[in-house]
Design a protein around this motif. Structure first.
Motif, PDB file in Angstrom:
ATOM      1  N   LEU A   1       0.747  -1.346  -0.032  1.00  0.00           N
ATOM      2  CA  LEU A   1       0.188   0.106   0.050  1.00  0.00           C
ATOM      3  C   LEU A   1       0.895   1.150  -0.054  1.00  0.00           C
ATOM      4  N   TRP A   2       1.968   1.411   0.748  1.00  0.00           N
ATOM      5  CA  TRP A   2       2.787   2.395   0.691  1.00  0.00           C
ATOM      6  C   TRP A   2       3.458   2.660  -0.329  1.00  0.00           C
ATOM      7  N   LEU A   3       3.868   1.510  -0.978  1.00  0.00           N
ATOM      8  CA  LEU A   3       4.393   1.556  -2.418  1.00  0.00           C
ATOM      9  C   LEU A   3       3.729   2.146  -3.599  1.00  0.00           C
ATOM     10  N   GLY A   4       2.305   2.197  -3.268  1.00  0.00           N
ATOM     11  CA  GLY A   4       1.326   2.726  -4.109  1.00  0.00           C
ATOM     12  C   GLY A   4       0.848   1.584  -5.033  1.00  0.00           C
ATOM     13  N   GLU A   5       0.798   0.232  -4.738  1.00  0.00           N
ATOM     14  CA  GLU A   5       0.743  -0.765  -5.624  1.00  0.00           C
ATOM     15  C   GLU A   5      -0.909  -1.116  -5.494  1.00  0.00           C
ATOM     16  N   PHE A   6      -1.647  -0.833  -4.448  1.00  0.00           N
ATOM     17  CA  PHE A   6      -2.855  -1.075  -4.334  1.00  0.00           C
ATOM     18  C   PHE A   6      -3.657   0.151  -3.707  1.00  0.00           C
ATOM     19  N   ALA A   7      -5.004   0.358  -4.140  1.00  0.00           N
ATOM     20  CA  ALA A   7      -5.618   1.649  -3.621  1.00  0.00           C
ATOM     21  C   ALA A   7      -6.372   1.484  -2.273  1.00  0.00           C
TER      22      ALA A   7
END
Length: 141
Positions: free
Chosen positions: A70-76
């Motif tokens: 989540l922190w890496l922006g891979e999932f909303a």
């Protein structure tokens, strides 16, 4: 690839530390509450307690990986990240959700981490079971 390793290794190390703590907690739980108790019910309750502790440890590790995704922006959403993490950690590999090419190698890293940590979880449960069986056999002699 180096960036993926540098990103994934701290999570693996945190999970190893968490699993080590959980394993020691399992031993302490057993010794404090069930070491001197005999009988089927004591064995069932001891093993059940260990399973709960181990399960919580594994779920925390899955959550840690999900938080990274989540922190890496891979999932909303955290739910989507934790679902993907659980699939990786348990080495299921559904493939219905795929990470970006940049971070895709974190999946296999988590799978290796999960396989090792789940194996250690099983070893903790087996150690309690073996000790209880030895006590039962010893009481018949």
């Amino acid at each position: 690839m180096l960036l993926v390793l540098l990103t994934g290794m701290p999570v693996i190390l945190c999970n190893m530390l968490l699993q080590s703590w959980v394993s020691i907690w399992c031993i302490r739980f057993y010794i404090k509450r069930f070491h001197h108790k005999e009988g089927v019910l004591a064995g069932v309750l001891a093993l059940f307690g260990i399973i709960i502790i181990v399960l919580m440890g594994n779920l925390l590790q899955i959550l840690l990986w999900g938080a990274l995704f989540l922190w890496l922006g891979e999932f909303a959403t955290l739910q989507e990240a934790v679902y993907h993490s659980g699939v990786n950690f348990a080495t299921l590999g559904y493939g219905d959700i795929v990470m970006s090419v940049k971070w895709k190698l974190l999946g296999p890293l988590e799978a290796v981490n999960g396989a090792l940590m789940i194996g250690l979880s099983g070893a903790s449960m087996l150690a309690v079971l073996q000790h209880h069986i030895r006590k039962q056999v010893g009481s018949f002699n």
